[in-house]
Design a protein around this motif. Structure first.
Motif, PDB file in Angstrom:
ATOM      1  N   ALA A  17       5.101   2.506   9.039  1.00 44.19           N
ATOM      2  CA  ALA A  17       5.879   1.599   8.187  1.00 44.19           C
ATOM      3  C   ALA A  17       4.980   0.535   7.568  1.00 44.19           C
ATOM      4  O   ALA A  17       5.100   0.214   6.372  1.00 44.19           O
ATOM      5  N   GLN A  18       4.082  -0.016   8.361  1.00 45.81           N
ATOM      6  CA  GLN A  18       3.197  -1.056   7.845  1.00 45.81           C
ATOM      7  C   GLN A  18       2.253  -0.511   6.776  1.00 45.81           C
ATOM      8  O   GLN A  18       2.011  -1.159   5.752  1.00 45.81           O
ATOM      9  N   LYS A  19       1.711   0.672   6.998  1.00 45.57           N
ATOM     10  CA  LYS A  19       0.790   1.250   6.011  1.00 45.57           C
ATOM     11  C   LYS A  19       1.498   1.553   4.694  1.00 45.57           C
ATOM     12  O   LYS A  19       0.943   1.334   3.613  1.00 45.57           O
ATOM     13  N   ILE A  20       2.719   2.051   4.766  1.00 46.13           N
ATOM     14  CA  ILE A  20       3.476   2.321   3.543  1.00 46.13           C
ATOM     15  C   ILE A  20       3.788   1.014   2.822  1.00 46.13           C
ATOM     16  O   ILE A  20       3.622   0.902   1.590  1.00 46.13           O
ATOM     17  N   ALA A  21       4.244   0.008   3.569  1.00 38.63           N
ATOM     18  CA  ALA A  21       4.563  -1.283   2.953  1.00 38.63           C
ATOM     19  C   ALA A  21       3.329  -1.878   2.282  1.00 38.63           C
ATOM     20  O   ALA A  21       3.417  -2.462   1.187  1.00 38.63           O
ATOM     21  N   GLU A  22       2.180  -1.735   2.911  1.00 38.25           N
ATOM     22  CA  GLU A  22       0.955  -2.287   2.330  1.00 38.25           C
ATOM     23  C   GLU A  22       0.505  -1.497   1.105  1.00 38.25           C
ATOM     24  O   GLU A  22      -0.047  -2.064   0.155  1.00 38.25           O
ATOM     25  N   ARG A  23       0.765  -0.192   1.074  1.00 38.11           N
ATOM     26  CA  ARG A  23       0.434   0.613  -0.094  1.00 38.11           C
ATOM     27  C   ARG A  23       1.247   0.157  -1.317  1.00 38.11           C
ATOM     28  O   ARG A  23       0.778   0.226  -2.449  1.00 38.11           O
ATOM     29  N   PHE A  24       2.482  -0.298  -1.066  1.00 42.63           N
ATOM     30  CA  PHE A  24       3.370  -0.697  -2.160  1.00 42.63           C
ATOM     31  C   PHE A  24       3.611  -2.200  -2.183  1.00 42.63           C
ATOM     32  O   PHE A  24       4.630  -2.663  -2.690  1.00 42.63           O
TER      33      PHE A  24
ATOM     34  N   PHE B  78       2.451  15.869   8.098  1.00 40.95           N
ATOM     35  CA  PHE B  78       1.200  15.200   7.745  1.00 40.95           C
ATOM     36  C   PHE B  78       0.740  14.332   8.907  1.00 40.95           C
ATOM     37  O   PHE B  78       1.522  13.970   9.791  1.00 40.95           O
ATOM     38  N   ASP B  79      -0.546  13.949   8.869  1.00 43.19           N
ATOM     39  CA  ASP B  79      -1.000  12.942   9.808  1.00 43.19           C
ATOM     40  C   ASP B  79      -0.610  11.569   9.266  1.00 43.19           C
ATOM     41  O   ASP B  79       0.028  11.450   8.206  1.00 43.19           O
ATOM     42  N   GLU B  80      -1.013  10.510   9.965  1.00 42.29           N
ATOM     43  CA  GLU B  80      -0.555   9.160   9.615  1.00 42.29           C
ATOM     44  C   GLU B  80      -0.958   8.759   8.207  1.00 42.29           C
ATOM     45  O   GLU B  80      -0.158   8.189   7.453  1.00 42.29           O
ATOM     46  N   ASN B  81      -2.179   9.039   7.817  1.00 38.75           N
ATOM     47  CA  ASN B  81      -2.617   8.684   6.468  1.00 38.75           C
ATOM     48  C   ASN B  81      -2.027   9.625   5.427  1.00 38.75           C
ATOM     49  O   ASN B  81      -1.680   9.205   4.320  1.00 38.75           O
ATOM     50  N   GLY B  82      -1.894  10.894   5.790  1.00 40.45           N
ATOM     51  CA  GLY B  82      -1.355  11.867   4.849  1.00 40.45           C
ATOM     52  C   GLY B  82       0.082  11.596   4.473  1.00 40.45           C
ATOM     53  O   GLY B  82       0.479  11.828   3.319  1.00 40.45           O
ATOM     54  N   ILE B  83       0.881  11.070   5.412  1.00 42.42           N
ATOM     55  CA  ILE B  83       2.285  10.811   5.099  1.00 42.42           C
ATOM     56  C   ILE B  83       2.403   9.641   4.116  1.00 42.42           C
ATOM     57  O   ILE B  83       3.280   9.636   3.243  1.00 42.42           O
ATOM     58  N   VAL B  84       1.497   8.683   4.212  1.00 38.65           N
ATOM     59  CA  VAL B  84       1.501   7.575   3.246  1.00 38.65           C
ATOM     60  C   VAL B  84       1.182   8.094   1.854  1.00 38.65           C
ATOM     61  O   VAL B  84       1.838   7.739   0.867  1.00 38.65           O
ATOM     62  N   ASP B  85       0.180   8.973   1.754  1.00 40.55           N
ATOM     63  CA  ASP B  85      -0.162   9.575   0.459  1.00 40.55           C
ATOM     64  C   ASP B  85       1.016  10.398  -0.088  1.00 40.55           C
ATOM     65  O   ASP B  85       1.291  10.375  -1.292  1.00 40.55           O
ATOM     66  N   ALA B  86       1.693  11.130   0.810  1.00 40.19           N
ATOM     67  CA  ALA B  86       2.818  11.966   0.374  1.00 40.19           C
ATOM     68  C   ALA B  86       3.950  11.115  -0.189  1.00 40.19           C
ATOM     69  O   ALA B  86       4.588  11.482  -1.186  1.00 40.19           O
TER      70      ALA B  86
ATOM     71  N   ILE C 199      11.171  -0.120  -1.566  1.00 36.92           N
ATOM     72  CA  ILE C 199      10.430   0.803  -0.730  1.00 36.92           C
ATOM     73  C   ILE C 199       9.774   0.113   0.471  1.00 36.92           C
ATOM     74  O   ILE C 199       9.516   0.745   1.492  1.00 36.92           O
ATOM     75  N   THR C 200       9.536  -1.199   0.367  1.00 39.59           N
ATOM     76  CA  THR C 200       8.943  -1.916   1.493  1.00 39.59           C
ATOM     77  C   THR C 200       9.987  -2.471   2.467  1.00 39.59           C
ATOM     78  O   THR C 200       9.624  -3.009   3.510  1.00 39.59           O
ATOM     79  N   ASP C 201      11.266  -2.340   2.125  1.00 40.67           N
ATOM     80  CA  ASP C 201      12.355  -2.770   3.020  1.00 40.67           C
ATOM     81  C   ASP C 201      12.675  -1.596   3.951  1.00 40.67           C
ATOM     82  O   ASP C 201      13.737  -0.986   3.883  1.00 40.67           O
ATOM     83  N   ILE C 202      11.749  -1.295   4.828  1.00 42.90           N
ATOM     84  CA  ILE C 202      11.766  -0.052   5.608  1.00 42.90           C
ATOM     85  C   ILE C 202      12.547  -0.223   6.908  1.00 42.90           C
ATOM     86  O   ILE C 202      12.343  -1.195   7.644  1.00 42.90           O
ATOM     87  N   ILE C 203      13.434   0.714   7.185  1.00 41.35           N
ATOM     88  CA  ILE C 203      14.043   0.806   8.510  1.00 41.35           C
ATOM     89  C   ILE C 203      13.094   1.612   9.392  1.00 41.35           C
ATOM     90  O   ILE C 203      12.627   2.683   8.996  1.00 41.35           O
ATOM     91  N   ALA C 204      12.791   1.099  10.577  1.00 40.26           N
ATOM     92  CA  ALA C 204      11.914   1.828  11.494  1.00 40.26           C
ATOM     93  C   ALA C 204      12.318   1.539  12.928  1.00 40.26           C
ATOM     94  O   ALA C 204      12.604   0.395  13.286  1.00 40.26           O
TER      95      ALA C 204
ATOM     96  N   LYS D 268       0.844 -12.980   1.537  1.00 37.85           N
ATOM     97  CA  LYS D 268       0.166 -13.120   0.242  1.00 37.85           C
ATOM     98  C   LYS D 268      -1.066 -12.245   0.130  1.00 37.85           C
ATOM     99  O   LYS D 268      -1.557 -11.983  -0.981  1.00 37.85           O
ATOM    100  N   ASN D 269      -1.581 -11.778   1.285  1.00 34.17           N
ATOM    101  CA  ASN D 269      -2.735 -10.887   1.277  1.00 34.17           C
ATOM    102  C   ASN D 269      -2.337  -9.410   1.323  1.00 34.17           C
ATOM    103  O   ASN D 269      -3.192  -8.537   1.450  1.00 34.17           O
ATOM    104  N   GLY D 270      -1.023  -9.143   1.238  1.00 38.35           N
ATOM    105  CA  GLY D 270      -0.541  -7.765   1.260  1.00 38.35           C
ATOM    106  C   GLY D 270      -0.432  -7.177   2.644  1.00 38.35           C
ATOM    107  O   GLY D 270      -0.280  -5.963   2.794  1.00 38.35           O
ATOM    108  N   LYS D 271      -0.474  -8.003   3.681  1.00 34.70           N
ATOM    109  CA  LYS D 271      -0.350  -7.533   5.064  1.00 34.70           C
ATOM    110  C   LYS D 271       1.109  -7.467   5.453  1.00 34.70           C
ATOM    111  O   LYS D 271       1.868  -8.433   5.279  1.00 34.70           O
ATOM    112  N   ALA D 272       1.539  -6.316   5.984  1.00 33.78           N
ATOM    113  CA  ALA D 272       2.947  -6.108   6.323  1.00 33.78           C
ATOM    114  C   ALA D 272       3.219  -6.415   7.787  1.00 33.78           C
ATOM    115  O   ALA D 272       2.384  -6.161   8.664  1.00 33.78           O
TER     116      ALA D 272
END
Length: 549
Positions: free
Chosen positions: A432-439, A505-513, A409-414, A341-345
């Motif tokens: 995967a967690q950072k992307i899921a939390e972004r969305f 990209f680096d870890e943060n850059g790939i999330v932005d991409a 998009i948050t149903d990520i295979i990793a 509920k807090n958006g934590k993946a």
């Protein structure tokens, strides 16, 4: 579901005793690691970065409640209280002690499970459609044919030392839910014009550093020739597959280098020879196996109405349930890609021991004592009465298993990536967690709709990044983790391989991409187009401009 006969049980029990002796000798030092390694690998035991990892086989992804409960108990007793469900429909334990491995195998054997051939250069676990036996669009239930292949391939003397690992998938519908054409051999069960059941054979697919889509080599192999034809395909590979270079050892390379026509010619020649040897099991054996997969006695007169007045429940029903072939029933997907509920993946594919046991209970109570593991690292309850959906959902909410994000998009295979795997070049889980939390906001994910995102921590592609609508590949660039972005992959009936967009990209850059790519989609979509449809229509250029411009 299939139940062991006395031969199955004796075979598994004998393997447990054999491996117990091998492990004892390894611990005592009378068996070297070089000699022990191939023995442990064919029992599913890897040596990873921090500990041993055990991979347990779940043939064609089907489990009983008792088997699922055992998986939870093993996670508590021998691991750190969780298990990781994989893209091969198996489960892995990442913190195993060598001395415990034989005991785990013995515990598994009590519920008709094992870890045989979940590693090594052999025929691996046979995978299938997670909706098998429940989907309205299938020609037949594909699992009896997968089980026949499992029995044929277990301890097959010719195929225990192949040039490389070998993966087979069996489906029976036009919709490919098992990435069938990205396997070494893919079978699609079909009917011919006479109404007879047979299989289309696709050979030479795979991912890794050289991804290829399997071509069709035979449009109809009758059911009484499935094993003989499979053996012919394997024999040609075993004869000519490269053993001097592991990067060129997969059957996809052989089919490519021989050429499809020549490979097909040699298979047909071998097939003709094998037919003179009468190696095909009698059809009575297939019929015996089919008996374990017969449709249950569905309740009749059930209502198809569902009270959707609870908005959260309605969203879950829309996202995570699928039409069932029997009136009044639904197929339920349990997401193992939680967002709280807090958006934590959470970690894709992980489930705690308690959650595993809860799912076992839910399978018994709501799904005729049957569960499925999916290649997307989720769990399916295949036979749920619609009248029970709300009660089931409430139980899932209590267990933090009610995230409504199937195929979003948050149903990520990793893959486990560099957090665990000794082969990885980069971490997959944090990305995967950072992307899921972004969305994480439901409205944001719902606006994007179907978008399959897949992440691998190395070129071996255990996260299926080549087949993602958006794929991410982690690589090592001069000692730094770097992430390549791919677009346009698909593992379904319209199988395609993703294309790299450009520099990584680096870890943060790939999330932005990733977010920039979704913005291009939302700005250009027409009607009900998926991300993949829009990408195929407008091409790479608009995405590349937004991502790098």
């Amino acid at each position: 579901m299939y139940q062991y006969d006395s031969y199955d049980q004796a075979m598994v029990d004998a393997r447990v005793a054999e491996f117990r002796d091998q492990t004892r000798r390894r611990i005592e030092g009378t068996l070297s690691e070089d000699k022990f390694r191939p023995l442990r690998l064919q029992n599913g035991l890897y040596l990873q970065l921090h500990a041993y990892m055990l991979r347990v086989a779940v043939p064609y992804g089907t489990l009983s409640g008792a088997q699922m409960r055992m998986l939870g108990d093993i996670a508590d007793k021998y691991d750190r209280g969780y298990g990781h469900f994989t893209t091969r429909q198996n489960i892995q334990y990442n913190w195993i002690k060598l001395e415990d491995a034989p005991d785990i195998l013995a515990d598994l054997a009590t519920v008709e499970m094992h870890a045989i051939q979940t590693s090594g250069n052999c025929i691996r676990n046979i995978s299938s459609d997670q909706y098998a036996g429940a989907a309205a669009d299938e020609v037949v239930d594909p699992r009896p044919y997968a089980e026949l292949l499992r029995q044929w391939s277990s301890f097959h003397p010719e195929f225990l030392a192949l040039p490389r690992k070998f993966k087979i998938a069996v489906i029976a519908s036009a919709t490919d839910r098992a990435a069938m054409r990205l396997h070494d051999i893919g079978l699609r069960m079909v009917k011919n014009d006479a109404g007879e059941i047979g299989a289309e054979f696709y050979v030479g697919g795979g991912m890794g550093r050289t991804p290829m889509i399997a071509p069709l080599i035979n449009a109809f192999v009758p059911v009484d020739q499935l094993i003989t034809y499979s053996e012919a395909c394997l024999r040609v590979y075993n004869r000519y597959g490269r053993r001097d270079n592991k990067y060129k050892a997969r059957i996809k390379i052989l089919v490519h280098e021989l050429g499809l026509d020549e490979y097909r010619r040699q298979v047909e020649e071998e097939f003709a020879h094998l037919q003179t040897l009468a190696i095909e099991p009698p059809l009575a054996e297939l019929e015996r196996i089919k008996g374990f997969f017969a449709d249950p006695a569905w309740e009749t007169g059930l209502s198809d109405e569902i009270d959707l007045s609870n908005a959260d429940f309605a969203r879950w029903v829309a996202a995570n349930t699928v039409a069932h072939k029997a009136p009044g029933y639904a197929i339920v997907n349990i997401s193992l890609k939680p967002i709280d509920k807090n958006g934590k993946a959470g970690i894709p594919g992980d489930a705690t021991a308690d959650q595993i046991r809860i799912m076992a209970d839910l399978g018994r109570e709501f799904s005729l004592d049957e569960l499925r593991v999916t290649h997307a690292q989720n769990i399916v309850l295949a036979h749920v009465k619609k009248a029970d959906l709300f009660a089931l959902w409430q139980r899932l909410v209590e267990a933090d298993l009610a995230t409504a994000n199937l195929d979003q998009i948050t149903d990520i295979i990793a893959c486990p990536g560099l957090d665990y795997c000794s082969l990885a070049n980069a971490r997959s889980i944090p990305v995967a967690q950072k992307i899921a939390e972004r969305f994480a906001a439901p409205a944001k994910a719902d606006a994007i709709g179907e978008l399959k995102l897949k992440i691998s921590g190395c070129i071996n592609a255990c996260g299926h990044h080549h087949a993602g609508h958006i794929g991410i590949l982690g690589v090592d660039r001069k000692g730094t983790e770097n992430y390549q972005l791919l677009l346009g992959g698909c593992e379904g009936a319209d199988t395609s391989l993703g294309t790299i967009t450009g520099p990584g990209f680096d870890e943060n850059g790939i999330v932005d991409a990733v977010e920039k790519a979704t913005n291009v989609y939302l700005a250009n979509k027409e009607g009900e187009e998926r991300f993949l449809d829009t990408y195929r229509r407008i091409g790479m250029a608009p995405f590349k401009e937004a991502i790098y411009g």
